[in-house]
Write a protein that holds these residues in place. Structure first.
Motif, PDB file in Angstrom:
ATOM      1  N   LYS A 111      27.556  35.882  32.970  1.00 34.90           N
ATOM      2  CA  LYS A 111      28.318  37.021  33.000  1.00 34.90           C
ATOM      3  C   LYS A 111      29.829  37.275  32.637  1.00 34.90           C
ATOM      4  O   LYS A 111      30.176  38.293  32.848  1.00 34.90           O
ATOM      5  CB  LYS A 111      28.148  36.737  34.801  1.00 34.90           C
ATOM      6  N   ILE A 112      30.651  36.543  32.174  1.00 33.61           N
ATOM      7  CA  ILE A 112      31.646  36.162  31.799  1.00 33.61           C
ATOM      8  C   ILE A 112      31.520  36.640  30.474  1.00 33.61           C
ATOM      9  O   ILE A 112      30.552  36.782  29.707  1.00 33.61           O
ATOM     10  CB  ILE A 112      32.260  34.385  31.538  1.00 33.61           C
ATOM     11  N   THR A 113      33.019  37.488  30.368  1.00 28.05           N
ATOM     12  CA  THR A 113      33.454  38.238  28.881  1.00 28.05           C
ATOM     13  C   THR A 113      34.307  38.349  28.806  1.00 28.05           C
ATOM     14  O   THR A 113      35.109  37.307  28.927  1.00 28.05           O
ATOM     15  CB  THR A 113      32.817  40.234  29.537  1.00 28.05           C
ATOM     16  N   ASP A 114      34.406  38.712  27.002  1.00 23.14           N
ATOM     17  CA  ASP A 114      36.240  38.466  26.939  1.00 23.14           C
ATOM     18  C   ASP A 114      37.062  39.022  28.330  1.00 23.14           C
ATOM     19  O   ASP A 114      38.252  38.530  27.661  1.00 23.14           O
ATOM     20  CB  ASP A 114      36.420  38.736  26.050  1.00 23.14           C
ATOM     21  N   HIS A 115      36.378  39.414  28.943  1.00 25.52           N
ATOM     22  CA  HIS A 115      37.945  39.850  29.885  1.00 25.52           C
ATOM     23  C   HIS A 115      38.383  39.360  30.535  1.00 25.52           C
ATOM     24  O   HIS A 115      39.768  39.481  31.510  1.00 25.52           O
ATOM     25  CB  HIS A 115      37.086  41.324  30.683  1.00 25.52           C
ATOM     26  N   ALA A 116      37.601  37.765  31.022  1.00 22.85           N
ATOM     27  CA  ALA A 116      38.369  36.578  31.536  1.00 22.85           C
ATOM     28  C   ALA A 116      39.750  36.420  31.298  1.00 22.85           C
ATOM     29  O   ALA A 116      40.660  36.066  31.922  1.00 22.85           O
ATOM     30  CB  ALA A 116      37.176  36.042  31.914  1.00 22.85           C
ATOM     31  N   PHE A 117      39.750  36.543  30.087  1.00 25.04           N
ATOM     32  CA  PHE A 117      40.946  35.879  29.285  1.00 25.04           C
ATOM     33  C   PHE A 117      42.071  37.163  29.231  1.00 25.04           C
ATOM     34  O   PHE A 117      43.141  36.743  28.146  1.00 25.04           O
ATOM     35  CB  PHE A 117      39.827  35.368  27.750  1.00 25.04           C
ATOM     36  N   THR A 118      42.094  38.206  29.133  1.00 26.95           N
ATOM     37  CA  THR A 118      42.818  39.596  29.277  1.00 26.95           C
ATOM     38  C   THR A 118      44.276  38.683  30.426  1.00 26.95           C
ATOM     39  O   THR A 118      45.671  38.777  29.778  1.00 26.95           O
ATOM     40  CB  THR A 118      43.029  40.671  29.815  1.00 26.95           C
ATOM     41  N   CYS A 119      43.860  37.912  31.167  1.00 25.51           N
ATOM     42  CA  CYS A 119      45.120  37.172  31.813  1.00 25.51           C
ATOM     43  C   CYS A 119      46.257  35.859  31.478  1.00 25.51           C
ATOM     44  O   CYS A 119      46.813  35.795  32.019  1.00 25.51           O
ATOM     45  CB  CYS A 119      44.508  36.978  33.376  1.00 25.51           C
ATOM     46  N   LEU A 120      45.816  35.377  30.482  1.00 31.68           N
ATOM     47  CA  LEU A 120      46.312  34.238  29.384  1.00 31.68           C
ATOM     48  C   LEU A 120      47.339  34.595  28.970  1.00 31.68           C
ATOM     49  O   LEU A 120      47.677  35.605  28.426  1.00 31.68           O
ATOM     50  CB  LEU A 120      45.451  34.079  28.269  1.00 31.68           C
ATOM     51  N   GLY A 121      48.397  33.659  29.322  1.00 35.07           N
ATOM     52  CA  GLY A 121      50.153  33.820  29.035  1.00 35.07           C
ATOM     53  C   GLY A 121      50.637  34.443  29.871  1.00 35.07           C
ATOM     54  O   GLY A 121      52.050  34.510  29.951  1.00 35.07           O
ATOM     55  N   ASN A 122      50.375  35.028  31.004  1.00 36.00           N
ATOM     56  CA  ASN A 122      50.870  35.800  32.323  1.00 36.00           C
ATOM     57  C   ASN A 122      51.937  33.929  33.604  1.00 36.00           C
ATOM     58  O   ASN A 122      50.990  34.164  33.547  1.00 36.00           O
ATOM     59  CB  ASN A 122      50.404  36.761  33.407  1.00 36.00           C
ATOM     60  N   HIS A 123      52.477  33.621  33.236  1.00 36.97           N
ATOM     61  CA  HIS A 123      53.323  33.620  34.378  1.00 36.97           C
ATOM     62  C   HIS A 123      52.842  31.912  33.684  1.00 36.97           C
ATOM     63  O   HIS A 123      53.027  30.869  34.377  1.00 36.97           O
ATOM     64  CB  HIS A 123      52.819  33.892  35.037  1.00 36.97           C
ATOM     65  N   GLY A 124      52.371  31.534  32.511  1.00 39.62           N
ATOM     66  CA  GLY A 124      52.046  30.187  31.882  1.00 39.62           C
ATOM     67  C   GLY A 124      50.933  30.382  31.896  1.00 39.62           C
ATOM     68  O   GLY A 124      50.386  29.223  31.968  1.00 39.62           O
TER      69      GLY A 124
END
Length: 405
Positions: free
Chosen positions: A321-334
């Motif tokens: 059930k994991i998609t690319d959307h899981a990684f869109t938080c990367l980079g926020n506040h380290g």
């Protein structure tokens, strides 16, 4: 002026020679120290603290005389040699009556030992702190009882794969070994919630617990243990099929110092409890394994990547059930900046878009497993101009054993 020949042994005292030996750090050089003369060999032997050997009763007695201060004795066998019986009960009898300074004993894969050998250890080594009897499959509750009653100072105990062990052993440990900090009983399939509940009553200092593949353990036992053992740092629950959100949520609420959590194969676990872990263990969690947790979605992974700023190892293989959307938080506040190992193999919903985000923000990454991801190929990654650090290993093909870390 006439020179005078001076022998170093006439000048240096034993304390002086011990001081020299203490300064030698290289193992090979330490061994060479004993080649100088018999006096130096005797001092070296007297100061040796650890030994890894295979020996019978006669040789063990000689070793005890030569190495009187031995602290750590390792008889463990590799899996490739596990068909040899290894140390026998007779050997353990000699060890128990000869090595009086012994604190650490490793008997992993020594399949010849029985309860008789453990009774000898319990009788002769009251100061034993650490024992590994993993894969010693003849051991039963009687042996553990004799050991626990005779060795109340045990801090570390491993008996992975001892399938004859039941809840009675955990009851004995709770009663006799209150100082226990590390307990491994992976694959002890007769352990149940009752055993864990008993353990929680007396062993509240546990920091490391491995009950992976203990299929009779469920939410009740793990919850009671979490409530009693707030110092838990490492908890391994892989393939405990009865464990679900209630247990994991209790861990999040009670074990805020948790650093390593392994719940791969616990298919009753979903986003709710993973988000609780990400919230309460955010400053300490460094490793999370949720492979084959089929109800976990992008929201759980986003909460982990965003909240757990120290996270170094994340395994979410086979979470479809994991998609690319899981990684869109990367980079926020380290978020993701400390990640070193990422396993997303067999995740069909992840594409080149997700890989690009990982490459852009996970600068510490050393290992990325994308095997059996149909939308990710080496050609596609190169064609999209995605570049990882030279020290990062990308795995596109092969078996798990071929690419073991």
């Amino acid at each position: 002026m006439e020179s005078v020949d001076v022998c170093i042994n006439d000048v240096l005292t034993d304390d002086g020679l011990r001081a020299i030996l203490a300064k030698v750090e290289d193992g090979k050089e330490k061994n060479n120290y004993g080649l100088v003369c018999k006096r130096w060999l005797h001092l070296q032997s007297a100061e040796r603290r650890r030994l890894c050997v295979r020996a019978g009763p006669l040789m063990l007695r000689r070793m005890a005389a030569r190495f009187p201060r031995l602290f750590d004795l390792d008889f463990s066998q590799s899996v490739s040699r596990s068909y040899f019986p290894g140390v026998s009960d007779q050997d353990l009898g000699v060890i128990a009556t000869s090595f009086f300074s012994l604190h650490i004993l490793n008997l992993r894969e020594c399949k010849g030992i029985t309860d008789t050998g453990l009774k000898a250890l319990g009788k002769g080594l009251p100061n034993l702190h650490s024992l590994d009897i993993s894969q010693c499959k003849k051991i039963t509750d009687k042996g553990i009882q004799a050991l626990a009653e005779g060795c109340p100072h045990l801090v570390t105990l491993h008996f992975n794969g001892c399938k004859l062990i039941t809840d009675r052993s955990l009851q004995t440990l709770s009663r006799c070994c209150g100082k226990l900090e590390e307990l491994e009983l992976q694959g002890c399939t007769n352990i149940t919630d009752n055993g864990l509940s008993s353990l929680a009553q007396g062993c509240c200092s546990i920091q490391t617990l491995d009950i992976s593949k203990c299929g009779k353990v469920g939410d009740v036992g793990v919850t009671r243990l979490a409530q009693a053992c707030s110092l838990l740092k490492t908890l391994k629950l892989s393939d405990c099929l009865k464990i679900g959100n209630n247990a994991v949520t209790s861990i999040a609420e009670c074990c805020k110092k948790l650093e390593i959590l392994m719940i791969g194969g616990c298919r009753l676990v979903s986003d709710q409890s993973i988000q609780a872990i990400a919230s309460t263990c955010s400053f300490n969690l460094i490793s999370l394994q949720v492979e084959w947790c089929l109800d976990i979605t992008d929201e759980a992974i986003r909460s982990v990547l965003s909240g757990c700023i120290q996270l170094e190892n994340l395994d979410m293989a086979c979470c479809d059930k994991i998609t690319d959307h899981a990684f869109t938080c990367l980079g926020n506040h380290g978020s993701g900046s400390c990640l070193k190992v990422l396993k997303i193999n067999n995740c069909p919903g992840i594409s080149i878009t997700g890989i690009a985000l990982i490459a852009e923000f996970c600068h510490s990454l050393k290992y990325l497993d994308v095997r059996s991801c149909p939308q990710i190929t080496e050609e596609d990654v190169n064609g999209a101009g995605i570049h990882f650090d030279d020290n990062c290993k990308l795995v596109y093909h092969g078996t798990v054993s071929e690419h073991a870390l």
